[in-house]
Design a protein around this motif. Sequence first.
Motif, mmCIF file in Angstrom:
data_model
loop_
_atom_site.group_PDB
_atom_site.id
_atom_site.type_symbol
_atom_site.label_atom_id
_atom_site.label_comp_id
_atom_site.label_asym_id
_atom_site.label_seq_id
_atom_site.Cartn_x
_atom_site.Cartn_y
_atom_site.Cartn_z
ATOM 1 N N ARG A 60 0.831 -1.213 0.000
ATOM 2 C CA ARG A 60 0.000 0.000 0.000
ATOM 3 C C ARG A 60 0.861 1.256 0.000
ATOM 4 N NH1 ARG A 60 -2.492 -2.665 4.245
ATOM 5 N NH2 ARG A 60 -1.848 -0.980 5.651
ATOM 6 N N ILE A 61 1.904 1.271 0.827
ATOM 7 C CA ILE A 61 2.721 2.482 0.926
ATOM 8 C C ILE A 61 3.651 2.620 -0.267
ATOM 9 C CG2 ILE A 61 4.551 3.613 2.253
ATOM 10 C CD1 ILE A 61 1.791 4.048 3.358
ATOM 11 N N GLY A 84 -3.069 3.841 10.722
ATOM 12 C CA GLY A 84 -1.887 3.967 9.881
ATOM 13 C C GLY A 84 -0.643 4.425 10.600
ATOM 14 N N GLU A 85 -0.662 4.430 11.951
ATOM 15 C CA GLU A 85 0.523 4.917 12.653
ATOM 16 C C GLU A 85 1.736 4.016 12.452
ATOM 17 O OE1 GLU A 85 -1.549 2.382 15.831
ATOM 18 O OE2 GLU A 85 -2.066 3.566 14.063
ATOM 19 N N ASN A 86 1.513 2.761 12.086
ATOM 20 C CA ASN A 86 2.635 1.851 11.832
ATOM 21 C C ASN A 86 3.238 2.040 10.444
ATOM 22 O OD1 ASN A 86 2.430 0.585 14.361
ATOM 23 N ND2 ASN A 86 0.811 -0.754 13.616
ATOM 24 N N LEU A 87 2.680 2.972 9.663
ATOM 25 C CA LEU A 87 3.169 3.236 8.310
ATOM 26 C C LEU A 87 4.096 4.439 8.242
ATOM 27 C CD1 LEU A 87 -0.258 2.848 6.444
ATOM 28 C CD2 LEU A 87 1.466 1.079 6.839
ATOM 29 N N ARG A 90 7.512 4.299 6.637
ATOM 30 C CA ARG A 90 7.587 3.928 5.222
ATOM 31 C C ARG A 90 7.295 5.099 4.278
ATOM 32 N NH1 ARG A 90 7.677 -1.631 4.449
ATOM 33 N NH2 ARG A 90 6.998 -2.924 6.197
ATOM 34 N N LEU A 91 6.796 6.215 4.819
ATOM 35 C CA LEU A 91 6.410 7.339 3.963
ATOM 36 C C LEU A 91 7.631 8.047 3.386
ATOM 37 C CD1 LEU A 91 3.614 8.856 6.223
ATOM 38 C CD2 LEU A 91 3.269 7.735 4.009
ATOM 39 N N ASN A 92 7.532 8.481 2.140
ATOM 40 C CA ASN A 92 8.623 9.215 1.488
ATOM 41 C C ASN A 92 8.407 10.711 1.733
ATOM 42 O OD1 ASN A 92 10.527 10.408 -0.200
ATOM 43 N ND2 ASN A 92 10.282 8.871 -1.810
ATOM 44 N N TYR A 93 8.871 11.167 2.896
ATOM 45 C CA TYR A 93 8.662 12.566 3.285
ATOM 46 C C TYR A 93 9.398 13.522 2.357
ATOM 47 C CZ TYR A 93 6.886 10.500 7.611
ATOM 48 O OH TYR A 93 6.165 9.773 8.517
ATOM 49 N N GLU A 94 10.581 13.125 1.924
ATOM 50 C CA GLU A 94 11.369 13.994 1.038
ATOM 51 C C GLU A 94 10.618 14.263 -0.262
ATOM 52 O OE1 GLU A 94 15.688 13.978 -1.324
ATOM 53 O OE2 GLU A 94 15.320 12.546 0.295
ATOM 54 N N PHE A 118 3.465 17.646 9.814
ATOM 55 C CA PHE A 118 4.447 18.102 10.795
ATOM 56 C C PHE A 118 5.873 17.662 10.457
ATOM 57 C CE2 PHE A 118 0.687 18.970 13.335
ATOM 58 C CZ PHE A 118 1.046 20.178 13.929
ATOM 59 N N ARG A 119 6.044 16.698 9.552
ATOM 60 C CA ARG A 119 7.395 16.285 9.162
ATOM 61 C C ARG A 119 7.850 16.898 7.838
ATOM 62 N NH1 ARG A 119 7.384 9.896 11.221
ATOM 63 N NH2 ARG A 119 7.434 10.433 13.453
ATOM 64 N N THR A 120 6.931 17.572 7.122
ATOM 65 C CA THR A 120 7.325 18.223 5.862
ATOM 66 C C THR A 120 6.943 19.702 5.819
ATOM 67 O OG1 THR A 120 5.243 17.793 4.664
ATOM 68 C CG2 THR A 120 6.922 16.052 4.643
ATOM 69 N N GLY A 121 5.949 20.110 6.614
ATOM 70 C CA GLY A 121 5.472 21.493 6.575
ATOM 71 C C GLY A 121 4.474 21.768 5.470
#
Length: 335
Positions: A60-61, A84-87, A90-94, A118-121
Motif C-alpha cells: 500500500r505504501i 496507519g501509525e505503523n506506516l 515507510r512514507l517518502n517525506y522527502e 508536521f514532518r514536511t510542513g
Amino acid sequence: MSIEISKPSRLKQGDSVALVSPVNLPPKEYRADESIMLYLDSVGYKPLLFIASADTEKSRIDNFNNAINSGARALLPISGNRYGENLFHRLNYEAFEREKPIYCTFSAASALLLALHFRTGVTTFYGPHISFIHTQATFRENNFTVSSFWDTLTGRYEDVIRNLYSLPETPSDGENIPFVGINESQSRNIIASGRLLPVFLQSLEKAINKGVEVDFENHILVVESDEIGFERALEIIKRIKDKGNIQDSSAVILASFITHKKNPTNLELQKQLYDSREVGKFRNSVADTLGGNVPVIYGFPMGHLKYKLTVPMGVEATVDLESGDIKLEESLFSD
C-alpha cells in the motif's frame, strides 16, 4: 517546535489526480475504482490508479509513494478505517515535501495527515473520501459537503468558513448539533488566531504516541470523533496533555463527536451527544483540563456529521468564538 509551511498548487482542470489507499484496501466488491475514475474524467481531471493489489503495509505504501512521485496534483484515498501509525516510517517525506501534492483524508486515516504535515510542513486537508463524492456512490455526500470539497481543493473557497451550527436556522433534516460558544460577557477577547489544526481525536493521540511532534502552540485545534462519548473523549484529551503542549493552543473547537446515522445503534449515547446541557458540561471540562486559559467552543461541521467541511491544516486563520466562524487569513495554495 515551529515548522516552515509550504503549500501545494490548487487543483486545476487537466491536472492528474491519483487514487490511493495507503492505510486500508477494501475488498473489490466494496470498491468503485472504475466509477470514481470515470467521474474524475467527467469533471475535467486525469485519473491515475495507485492502489495496491495486496493489502499489505509495504504494498500500500509503495503505491502511495509512487503516487507522490507521479506528478499527480492530488492524492485522493478511496478509504480509511485504519489509523496507519505503523506506516509512518515507510512514507517518502522527502518526495512529499518536494512535490507538494494535495492530500485529503479524514477520520482514523488522518494520522497520516499529521505525520506528513508536521514532518514536511506541507499544507494538507481534512475532508471526505472521494468514494463518497463521485456521482455513482451508494451513499453520496450531500451538495453542501461535495461543494466544500471541490471548492476548497480548487481554490474557489470563500475567505470566511461559516459555522452552520451557530446560525439561527440549522438544517431541518434532524441534525441539530448543539453549539456552545463564548460571548463578550464571558471573555473580553472573542477572536483567536493561529494555524488551523483539524484532527480526529484518536488519530491525534496515536500520532503523538508514535513520535510525531505535534506543536499546538499558535494553532487553532479543530477536533472531532465518532460516538466515543464525552467521558472517554475527555480521558484521551488528558493523556494528550500529559504528552504534549495542547494547553498552549490558541483555541480549541470541539467540532462534534457524532456520526450521522439514520438508525443509530446506541440511543443512550446519541441522547448524550445531542444534549446541549451535556455538551456544555463537556466543553467546560475540556476548558478546565487545559488550565482555563484556552478558549474552548463546541459545534462545527467537520468529520462524521451529515454536513461536513473540508478544512486545511497549517493555514493562518482567526476564529470568532461567539459564532465559530473561521476566517482564512492567507491563501491555501502557492498559486
